[in-house]
Write a protein that holds these residues in place. Sequence first.
Motif, short mmCIF file in Angstrom:
data_model
loop_
_atom_site.label_atom_id
_atom_site.label_comp_id
_atom_site.label_asym_id
_atom_site.label_seq_id
_atom_site.Cartn_x
_atom_site.Cartn_y
_atom_site.Cartn_z
N VAL A 88 0.84 -1.19 0.00
CA VAL A 88 0.00 0.00 0.00
C VAL A 88 0.87 1.24 0.00
O VAL A 88 2.04 1.21 0.39
CB VAL A 88 -0.94 0.02 1.23
N LYS A 89 0.29 2.34 -0.45
CA LYS A 89 0.95 3.63 -0.47
C LYS A 89 0.42 4.51 0.66
O LYS A 89 -0.71 4.34 1.11
CB LYS A 89 0.72 4.33 -1.81
N LYS A 90 1.26 5.43 1.09
CA LYS A 90 0.83 6.38 2.12
C LYS A 90 -0.43 7.12 1.67
O LYS A 90 -0.50 7.60 0.54
CB LYS A 90 1.95 7.38 2.40
N GLY A 91 -1.45 7.18 2.56
CA GLY A 91 -2.71 7.86 2.25
C GLY A 91 -3.74 6.97 1.60
O GLY A 91 -4.90 7.39 1.41
N GLU A 92 -3.38 5.72 1.28
CA GLU A 92 -4.34 4.80 0.65
C GLU A 92 -5.36 4.31 1.66
O GLU A 92 -5.04 4.03 2.82
CB GLU A 92 -3.57 3.63 0.05
N LEU A 93 -6.64 4.20 1.22
CA LEU A 93 -7.71 3.73 2.11
C LEU A 93 -7.53 2.25 2.43
O LEU A 93 -7.34 1.43 1.53
CB LEU A 93 -9.07 3.96 1.44
N LEU A 94 -7.60 1.93 3.72
CA LEU A 94 -7.47 0.55 4.16
C LEU A 94 -8.79 -0.03 4.65
O LEU A 94 -9.19 -1.11 4.26
CB LEU A 94 -6.43 0.46 5.29
N ILE A 95 -9.47 0.74 5.53
CA ILE A 95 -10.73 0.30 6.13
C ILE A 95 -11.69 1.48 6.16
O ILE A 95 -11.30 2.61 6.47
CB ILE A 95 -10.52 -0.24 7.57
N LEU A 96 -12.96 1.19 5.87
CA LEU A 96 -14.00 2.23 5.92
C LEU A 96 -15.11 1.78 6.87
O LEU A 96 -15.64 0.68 6.74
CB LEU A 96 -14.59 2.45 4.52
N PHE A 97 -15.42 2.66 7.85
CA PHE A 97 -16.51 2.38 8.79
C PHE A 97 -17.83 2.91 8.24
O PHE A 97 -17.87 3.85 7.43
CB PHE A 97 -16.21 3.05 10.14
N ASP A 98 -18.91 2.33 8.72
CA ASP A 98 -20.25 2.82 8.41
C ASP A 98 -20.43 4.18 9.10
O ASP A 98 -20.31 4.28 10.32
CB ASP A 98 -21.28 1.82 8.91
N ILE A 172 -16.52 11.11 11.51
CA ILE A 172 -16.61 10.79 10.07
C ILE A 172 -15.22 10.70 9.46
O ILE A 172 -14.92 9.80 8.65
CB ILE A 172 -17.48 11.82 9.34
N LYS A 173 -14.34 11.63 9.88
CA LYS A 173 -12.98 11.64 9.34
C LYS A 173 -12.22 10.37 9.70
O LYS A 173 -11.59 9.74 8.83
CB LYS A 173 -12.24 12.87 9.86
N VAL A 174 -12.28 9.96 10.98
CA VAL A 174 -11.50 8.79 11.41
C VAL A 174 -12.18 7.49 11.04
O VAL A 174 -11.64 6.40 11.28
CB VAL A 174 -11.22 8.83 12.93
N SER A 175 -13.35 7.56 10.47
CA SER A 175 -13.99 6.33 9.98
C SER A 175 -13.31 5.84 8.70
O SER A 175 -13.55 4.72 8.26
CB SER A 175 -15.48 6.57 9.72
N ARG A 176 -12.46 6.68 8.12
CA ARG A 176 -11.65 6.28 6.96
C ARG A 176 -10.23 6.00 7.47
O ARG A 176 -9.50 6.93 7.80
CB ARG A 176 -11.63 7.38 5.90
N ILE A 177 -9.86 4.73 7.55
CA ILE A 177 -8.53 4.35 8.01
C ILE A 177 -7.59 4.33 6.81
O ILE A 177 -7.79 3.55 5.87
CB ILE A 177 -8.55 2.96 8.68
N ILE A 178 -6.58 5.20 6.86
CA ILE A 178 -5.67 5.30 5.73
C ILE A 178 -4.26 4.90 6.16
O ILE A 178 -3.91 4.94 7.34
CB ILE A 178 -5.66 6.72 5.12
N ALA A 179 -3.45 4.51 5.18
CA ALA A 179 -2.07 4.07 5.46
C ALA A 179 -1.21 5.26 5.86
O ALA A 179 -1.14 6.25 5.14
CB ALA A 179 -1.49 3.40 4.23
N PRO A 180 -0.53 5.18 7.01
CA PRO A 180 0.32 6.30 7.45
C PRO A 180 1.67 6.37 6.71
O PRO A 180 2.35 7.38 6.78
CB PRO A 180 0.54 6.00 8.94
#
Length: 368
Positions: A88-98, A172-180
């Motif tokens: 994965v690349k930095k900033g890439e979406l990993l997990i999305l919450f409802d 809402i912002k932290v419901s998108r888990i992105i690669a650090p």
Amino acid sequence: MKKIFYILFSLFFLGEVSCNSSSSGETKKTKAEVGEGKAKIRIAYPKIKNINLSFNYTGTIEPSKEVRISPEIMGKIKKITVKEGDSVKKGELLILFDTRLSGLQREQALAAVESARVQVENLERELKRLEPLLASGAISQGEFDKVKAGYDSAVAGLNQAKAAVNLSGYQIKVSRIIAPFDGIVARKMVNEGEVVAPGALGPYGMLTLMDIKEVIVKAGVGEKEIGFIKKGMKATVEVDAYPDEKFEGIVDNISPSADPMNKNFPVEIRIPNPEFKLKTGMFARVKILVESRENALVIPESAIIEEKSGKIVFVVDSGEVAKKINVKTGIEEEGFVEITEGEITPQSRIITEGNFGLKEGARVLVIE
């Protein structure tokens, strides 16, 4: 009859004499071949070569970066975009919450902000209207203070409503888990549809992300050697998975304190790993290059003898006798020892075998 007996006796006697004479000659010949009174030895000539002082350690391959990603809020996992082993690349979406509930809460908070703002504006106008009345004595201080308290409460309500908007926005912002950072998904502990909460997954989190473009080997260095190790020194690493390869690295970090359990100082060696050959958890053998000498005069380690007065080496002089030379040594590497002081030249015939117990001046026989 007597004549026959005499003949047989004479033949037996002559045979015995012949046999004894033959045996005696054979013994003298063997002694002459080995060289009576000479010590058998083997020799070697000194070499001029580059020699290195290195220290060897063992350790385990670790990632240069590792993070266990845990949720910051309680929620239901709507989508997982990666699987174990994915890059994965930095900033890439990993997990999305409802985010439906957070979205509704945000709408509610925005409405509360608008309502509180209207109330604050109304009470502010009322206070401005009452101020001249209070000054003229038309109303009492108590009546004015009551309206002022209502205004202050309305302002607090407005701030609280704004905080609720910010909170819902953050959820809402932290419901998108992105690669650090750029890395590889090493472990996935959750599935879509699961409801997770902060801390509920223990030390593993939802995902483990590792950066292994560079890896670290941690080695324990003893007290006697830690003074030689400096940051930036070159090191080579070998692993069983690639027995014919050596991976180059450098000393990246030296701990200022020893491990309380084994009293060794943790030292980190950083190794580039562009092809991802080195995997986390691999057992590694580390050699740290401490010092290097070019064009050093070296001899086989077996030639060195330790005496109370110091180190000595036996050489064969022109008369084929053993001569003792006092020497001082430097770096040792792979069976060779650097000679820093002593009457040793590249032409010296160094005794490497048969030198223990040898006396100076003893006659020697060089064997191949």
